[in-house]
Design a protein around this motif. Structure first.
Motif, short mmCIF file in Angstrom:
data_model
loop_
_atom_site.label_atom_id
_atom_site.label_comp_id
_atom_site.label_asym_id
_atom_site.label_seq_id
_atom_site.Cartn_x
_atom_site.Cartn_y
_atom_site.Cartn_z
N PHE A 272 5.06 0.51 -17.11
CA PHE A 272 5.71 0.73 -15.83
C PHE A 272 7.22 0.56 -15.99
CE2 PHE A 272 2.32 -0.03 -12.39
CZ PHE A 272 1.36 0.63 -13.13
N PHE A 273 7.96 1.26 -15.14
CA PHE A 273 9.39 1.04 -15.05
C PHE A 273 9.62 -0.19 -14.19
CE2 PHE A 273 9.11 5.64 -15.83
CZ PHE A 273 9.94 5.74 -16.95
N GLU A 274 10.79 -0.79 -14.33
CA GLU A 274 11.08 -2.03 -13.61
C GLU A 274 10.96 -1.87 -12.10
OE1 GLU A 274 14.59 -5.29 -13.79
OE2 GLU A 274 14.22 -4.16 -15.63
N PHE A 275 11.37 -0.71 -11.56
CA PHE A 275 11.29 -0.50 -10.12
C PHE A 275 9.85 -0.37 -9.62
CE2 PHE A 275 11.69 3.82 -11.81
CZ PHE A 275 10.70 4.50 -11.11
N GLU A 276 8.89 -0.23 -10.55
CA GLU A 276 7.48 -0.14 -10.17
C GLU A 276 6.79 -1.50 -10.12
OE1 GLU A 276 5.68 3.94 -11.81
OE2 GLU A 276 6.67 2.77 -13.41
N TYR A 277 7.44 -2.55 -10.61
CA TYR A 277 6.82 -3.88 -10.66
C TYR A 277 6.44 -4.39 -9.27
CZ TYR A 277 8.67 -4.30 -15.48
OH TYR A 277 8.97 -4.11 -16.81
N PRO B 267 6.05 -2.76 -6.27
CA PRO B 267 4.94 -2.06 -5.62
C PRO B 267 3.58 -2.37 -6.25
CG PRO B 267 6.76 -0.55 -5.96
CD PRO B 267 7.11 -1.82 -6.66
N PHE B 268 3.53 -2.49 -7.58
CA PHE B 268 2.28 -2.83 -8.25
C PHE B 268 1.79 -4.21 -7.81
CE2 PHE B 268 -0.09 -4.88 -11.67
CZ PHE B 268 -1.13 -3.98 -11.85
N ARG C 85 0.04 2.78 -20.07
CA ARG C 85 1.28 3.32 -19.51
C ARG C 85 2.19 2.19 -19.07
NH1 ARG C 85 4.32 4.56 -15.27
NH2 ARG C 85 3.11 4.21 -13.42
#
Length: 154
Positions: free
Chosen positions: A133-138, A140-141, A131
């Motif tokens: 990730f979208f850029e805004f999830e980088y 938090p990950f 899956r």
């Protein structure tokens, strides 16, 4: 007999030329070392540029997390890690692959970094179990990864 002397003479001349070239290379190497130029790194960069890019990412850090080298963090949190390098359209990428074991199961992570000028880099993509990730999830990950690294306490 004349033929044997010609061969011996030829070998002596070849030996002399090769010795002179060898001595010249050694002298050049020593002078450059004395001047502070690292020939081994320069040769390594030309022969295997992937080492330069991979090491710049592994030894570097992300802006939010400057306390530890990124390679140490990722190699600690993930297992079966693999670092690779590739180039696309004149852009340089370093890819990290690793497994993360959790109570819910094993996760296969793939993090790609784009290496910019001056050994700067940024996260280009993240995928977990296929899956994207979208850029805004980088962020938090990566927060989760660094928090886990800190909880391990190495």
């Amino acid at each position: 007999m004349k033929f044997g002397k010609a061969i011996t003479s030829g070998f002596n001349k070849l030996y002399a030329v090769l010795s002179a070239v060898g001595l010249f290379i050694i002298a050049l190497w020593m002078i450059s070392y004395w001047l502070g130029f690292d020939i081994e790194s320069a040769i390594d960069k030309k022969i295997r540029p992937e080492n330069l890019y991979i090491e710049s990412v592994k030894g570097g850090s992300l802006q939010q997390y400057t306390q530890e080298p990124l390679g140490k963090v990722l190699d600690t949190v993930f297992t079966d890690t693999k670092w690779s390098y590739y180039e696309v359209d004149g852009k340089y990428f370093v890819q990290f692959d690793g497994l993360h074991y959790t109570a819910e199961g094993n996760n296969v992570a793939k993090i790609t970094f784009e290496v910019k000028e001056g050994a700067n880099f940024e996260v280009s993509s993240i995928a977990v179990d296929g899956r994207e990730f979208f850029e805004f999830e980088y962020v938090p990950f990566m927060n989760i990864v660094f928090n886990e690294y800190q909880s391990i306490g190495i």
